[in-house]
Motif scaffolding. Sequence first.
Motif, short mmCIF file in Angstrom:
data_model
loop_
_atom_site.label_atom_id
_atom_site.label_comp_id
_atom_site.label_asym_id
_atom_site.label_seq_id
_atom_site.Cartn_x
_atom_site.Cartn_y
_atom_site.Cartn_z
N THR A 1 0.78 -0.76 -0.10
CA THR A 1 0.09 -0.07 0.18
C THR A 1 1.18 1.30 -0.29
O THR A 1 1.75 1.38 0.35
CB THR A 1 -0.93 0.10 1.00
N LEU A 2 1.08 2.12 -1.10
CA LEU A 2 1.44 3.13 -1.46
C LEU A 2 0.88 4.48 -1.02
O LEU A 2 0.12 4.59 -1.71
CB LEU A 2 2.02 3.48 -2.36
N LEU B 1 -3.15 -3.65 -10.15
CA LEU B 1 -2.68 -1.94 -9.20
C LEU B 1 -4.46 -1.77 -9.51
O LEU B 1 -5.08 -1.83 -9.93
CB LEU B 1 -2.85 -1.28 -10.26
N LEU B 2 -4.45 -1.08 -7.86
CA LEU B 2 -5.35 -0.88 -7.48
C LEU B 2 -5.86 0.08 -6.89
O LEU B 2 -4.77 1.00 -5.62
CB LEU B 2 -6.19 -2.52 -6.12
N ILE B 3 -6.99 1.24 -6.98
CA ILE B 3 -6.78 2.66 -7.08
C ILE B 3 -7.88 2.86 -5.93
O ILE B 3 -8.80 2.56 -6.66
CB ILE B 3 -6.83 3.17 -8.33
N ARG B 4 -7.46 3.58 -5.27
CA ARG B 4 -8.80 3.91 -3.68
C ARG B 4 -7.57 5.91 -3.32
O ARG B 4 -6.98 6.02 -4.53
CB ARG B 4 -8.82 3.16 -2.41
N ASP B 5 -9.22 6.02 -3.70
CA ASP B 5 -9.63 7.43 -2.94
C ASP B 5 -8.08 8.18 -2.38
O ASP B 5 -6.98 8.85 -2.43
CB ASP B 5 -10.67 8.49 -2.38
N VAL C 1 -2.66 4.01 -3.25
CA VAL C 1 -2.95 2.53 -4.33
C VAL C 1 -1.99 1.78 -3.63
O VAL C 1 -1.21 1.77 -2.78
CB VAL C 1 -1.68 3.70 -5.36
N GLN C 2 -2.49 0.47 -4.18
CA GLN C 2 -2.59 -1.44 -3.77
C GLN C 2 -1.66 -1.51 -5.49
O GLN C 2 -1.99 -1.25 -6.13
CB GLN C 2 -3.30 -1.61 -3.29
#
Length: 118
Positions: free
Chosen positions: A32-33, A66-70, A73-74
């Motif tokens: 998680t970034l 690549l998972l992008i959340r508000d 980024v994961q």
Amino acid sequence: MSQSLTKRLALSAALLALPLWAHAGGAYLEITLKVDPKDRPAAGAVYTKYRQPFLDQIPGATSKELLIRDEDVQVLHGFKTKEEATAYLGSDLFTHDVVSELKPLLKADPEVRIYTTN
């Protein structure tokens, strides 16, 4: 519901199904970034640049998403075993290439988790 939210929900549903068919008995490495929204295109470019080398060169690698959340980024990496997931964290591809390119974009230290599946 916005088209963007609909796409994210569809992707989430697809990823939830992955352990049932793609990684039975395997492992996931989740990183998680914390990246500012303005820097996310650059972080996405790093993901894209190293996705195929990861799949081609890293022992036991089975997937990379690549998972992008508000809020963050994961990157979700699939492996055949927990040991292979752990070994990737010490690989040259990860430590020298991926980390060095992402480091200037990070607002905090990454959160790293390894999960195993049945």
